[in-house]
Design an enzyme around this catalytic site. Structure first.
Site, mmCIF file in Angstrom:
data_model
loop_
_atom_site.group_PDB
_atom_site.id
_atom_site.type_symbol
_atom_site.label_atom_id
_atom_site.label_comp_id
_atom_site.label_asym_id
_atom_site.label_seq_id
_atom_site.Cartn_x
_atom_site.Cartn_y
_atom_site.Cartn_z
ATOM 1 C CE1 TYR A 72 -4.249 1.725 0.666
ATOM 2 C CE2 TYR A 72 -2.699 3.328 1.567
ATOM 3 C CZ TYR A 72 -3.960 3.008 1.093
ATOM 4 O OH TYR A 72 -4.938 3.976 1.049
ATOM 5 C CG PHE A 124 -7.726 16.733 -24.280
ATOM 6 C CD1 PHE A 124 -7.929 16.372 -25.603
ATOM 7 C CD2 PHE A 124 -8.209 15.898 -23.291
ATOM 8 C CE1 PHE A 124 -8.600 15.198 -25.927
ATOM 9 C CE2 PHE A 124 -8.883 14.721 -23.611
ATOM 10 C CZ PHE A 124 -9.070 14.372 -24.929
ATOM 11 C CG ASP A 125 -12.302 16.429 -24.526
ATOM 12 O OD1 ASP A 125 -11.161 16.021 -24.262
ATOM 13 O OD2 ASP A 125 -13.212 15.677 -24.912
ATOM 14 C CG ASP A 215 -2.315 17.957 -21.218
ATOM 15 O OD1 ASP A 215 -1.757 16.844 -21.154
ATOM 16 O OD2 ASP A 215 -3.483 18.110 -21.585
ATOM 17 C CB ALA A 217 -1.088 13.336 -23.008
ATOM 18 C CE LYS A 258 -4.139 10.382 -24.237
ATOM 19 N NZ LYS A 258 -4.995 10.452 -23.045
ATOM 20 C CG HIS A 450 -17.134 13.869 -26.972
ATOM 21 N ND1 HIS A 450 -16.900 14.791 -25.978
ATOM 22 C CD2 HIS A 450 -16.069 13.039 -26.960
ATOM 23 C CE1 HIS A 450 -15.732 14.530 -25.418
ATOM 24 N NE2 HIS A 450 -15.206 13.466 -25.986
HETATM 25 N N1 F0G Z 1 -4.541 15.774 -22.122
HETATM 26 C C1 F0G Z 1 -4.489 15.411 -23.408
HETATM 27 C C2 F0G Z 1 -3.687 16.227 -24.370
HETATM 28 C C3 F0G Z 1 -5.186 14.281 -23.834
HETATM 29 O O1 F0G Z 1 -5.133 13.944 -25.118
HETATM 30 C C4 F0G Z 1 -5.920 13.530 -22.896
HETATM 31 C C5 F0G Z 1 -6.660 12.351 -23.299
HETATM 32 C C6 F0G Z 1 -5.927 13.929 -21.560
HETATM 33 C C7 F0G Z 1 -5.217 15.060 -21.202
HETATM 34 C C8 F0G Z 1 -6.684 13.186 -20.505
HETATM 35 O O2 F0G Z 1 -6.058 11.996 -20.191
HETATM 36 O O3 F0G Z 1 -7.646 10.188 -20.904
HETATM 37 O O4 F0G Z 1 -5.766 9.734 -19.329
HETATM 38 O O5 F0G Z 1 -7.708 11.053 -18.587
HETATM 39 N N2 F0G Z 1 -6.898 12.079 -24.488
HETATM 40 C C9 F0G Z 1 -7.554 10.899 -24.988
HETATM 41 C C10 F0G Z 1 -7.675 11.004 -26.466
HETATM 42 C C11 F0G Z 1 -8.810 10.526 -24.299
HETATM 43 O O6 F0G Z 1 -8.370 10.167 -27.063
HETATM 44 O O7 F0G Z 1 -7.048 11.882 -27.077
HETATM 45 P P1 F0G Z 1 -6.841 10.661 -19.738
#
Ligand code: F0G
Length: 461
Positions: A72, A124-125, A215, A217, A258, A450
């Site tokens: 843990y 990102f969304d 960010d 990813a 990613k 979406h």
């Molecule tokens: N930031 C970026 C640039 C992303 O592309 C994503 C996720 C996230 C943050 C959020 O990360 O999914 O681990 O919670 N993108 C995916 C996509 C969902 O299909 O581009 P997550």
């Protein structure tokens, strides 16, 4: 003759793909309310919905799975992951989370309050969602070239320094908790941010004493573009470039699904001890104890190894060459796509592909559905549906681009799969004037609609 590039790996395990017919897919997508997220994966032939968590782990990553320490607190797997993250990023503090949006939730819970402004490059969304959920505003300062799919600017993820300067100068500083730079910029088409731009943004932030977060990813893919497109970095290793990128900021959120090449995982990495302290409380509340944060020990081990593999040039080159192979084939066929190609996906320009379907009838979604019906390929709409409604007026928020994203999972598909996708799109493009249907929304969620939206087909004129 120059030898072609090859994937720096061979395949040890395979997963079968279930084929289907056009008639079956017509029925399935209708039952799924014309939402590709609602399809079960065995109804999909080639799944390009996302590159997130869909990659193939290496034998060495699987070996890490066997060595996971599931304690843990203070597990060896945590130590291993923490050590590579510190080495790669240079940030002294590290907090694991279960995925990227969880990292955003924890960090933004500490830093964002009602009425704040968070400038950045096409957030990102989920990032925007976490900002708007806190009644703050995400301000897009991306360069204008990003919104012209035929402009060949090499770093379309860049921030327009003038725009950023204006946002900072025209608002009280205490309303701007930080600036966020997305590397590479997914919403703008997987487009990279140059080191020069990172330096400029960082200098401006320092001038006003505003923290800069990344960010991250797809940070490794961003570093690849810096290496091959910014002369100064041609002889630097990816790991050196990564270290320099992060040296200009105060911290990062990471979706490890990613460029961590794992199926689940994320983290936050920070420079500031106080922000770290604040985040630990939220992490314990939302994610789990600070040495696992929603990840099992074996997953942390696999991620540690994945981060190392993802920051090797040979891997990145074959990864990005594969994406660009698809892009080049589509260009040869005349299919309108975002250029230059990004790192993780090819974005088909629905505005130029099917202008005969009205924007209000979700042309990019219509194209994504047609691609599924024609060939069983699942892409994703990055357009009006994903852009959600304006939080105040509740009107559709028409984005500058209507795209269908074909995201390529890492180390998962071969060139013949790419060829299949290219030919399927060519066939649709050749008959685009026969497009008969747009869509209307029958049900939607108040935010991030979406994922669960339900649609109905409507005839077009
Ligand atoms: N930031 C970026 C640039 C992303 O592309 C994503 C996720 C996230 C943050 C959020 O990360 O999914 O681990 O919670 N993108 C995916 C996509 C969902 O299909 O581009 P997550």
């Amino acid at each position: 003759m120059q030898l072609p590039y090859i994937e720096p790996y061979k395949i040890k395990m395979v997963e079968s793909i279930k084929k289907s017919t056009v008639e079956e897919r017509k029925q399935w997508i209708k039952e799924a309310k014309y939402n590709l997220f609602k399809l079960s994966s065995d109804k999909v032939i080639i799944d390009l919905l996302t590159d997130s968590g869909t990659g193939a782990m290496s034998d060495m990553q699987w070996a890490e799975m066997m060595q996971g320490d599931e304690s843990y607190a203070g597990s060896r797997s945590f130590e291993k992951l923490q050590s590579i993250v510190k080495e790669l990023t240079g940030f002294p503090y590290f907090i694991p989370t279960h995925q990227g949006r969880a990292a955003e939730n924890v960090l933004f819970s500490s830093l964002v309050k009602e009425g704040d402004l968070v400038p950045g490059n096409s957030h990102f969304d989920t990032t925007k969602g976490h900002i708007e959920f806190r009644k703050a505003t995400a301000v897009d300062c991306t360069i204008d070239e990003a919104f012209d799919t035929s402009s060949l600017h090499p770093f379309k993820g860049n921030v327009d320094i003038q725009k950023l300067q204006e946002v900072i100068a025209s608002n009280p500083l205490e309303k701007i908790p930080f600036v966020i730079l997305t590397l590479t910029c997914n919403t703008a088409g997987g487009q990279p941010v140059s080191m020069q731009n990172i330096r400029e943004v960082s200098a401006l932030c320092k001038q006003y004493n505003i923290p800069l977060y990344f960010d991250s990813a797809r940070f490794a893919e961003n570093a690849y573009f810096i290496k091959v497109r910014e002369e100064e970095f041609a002889d630097k290793s990816i790991k050196e470039i990564v270290k320099e990128m992060f040296s200009y900021g105060d911290g990062m959120t990471m979706s490890a699904k990613k460029d961590g090449i794992v199926n689940m995982g994320g983290f936050i990495s920070l420079r500031d001890a106080q922000v770290y302290q604040q985040c630990t409380t939220f992490n314990i509340m939302y994610e789990g104890f600070i040495t696992y944060g929603g990840m099992s020990g074996r997953d942390m081990g696999a991620l540690a190894r994945g981060l190392d593999e993802a920051t090797e040039f040979d891997y990145l080159e074959s990864r990005i060459q594969q994406v660009h192979y698809l892009g080049n084939r589509l260009v040869e066929f005349g299919v309108p796509v975002q250029q230059p190609f990004g790192g993780h996906a090819i974005y088909v320009d629905a505005d130029r592909f099917v202008p005969n379907i009205a924007k209000a009838e979700y042309r990019a979604q219509a194209l994504a559905i047609e691609l599924y019906i024609t060939a069983g390929i699942r892409g994703v709409e990055i357009g009006t549906i994903m852009a959600d409604r304006d939080p105040v007026t509740r009107d559709n928020r028409y984005p500058k681009l209507e795209l269908v994203r074909l995201a390529i999972p890492r180390r998962t598909y071969t060139l013949s799969h790419m060829e299949y996708v290219a030919v399927a799109l060519k066939n649709i493009y050749d008959t685009r004037h026969e497009a008969k249907f747009g869509y209307e929304i029958k049900w939607e969620a108040p935010i991030m609609r979406h994922f669960t939206v339900e649609l109905e087909k409507i005839g077009i004129n």
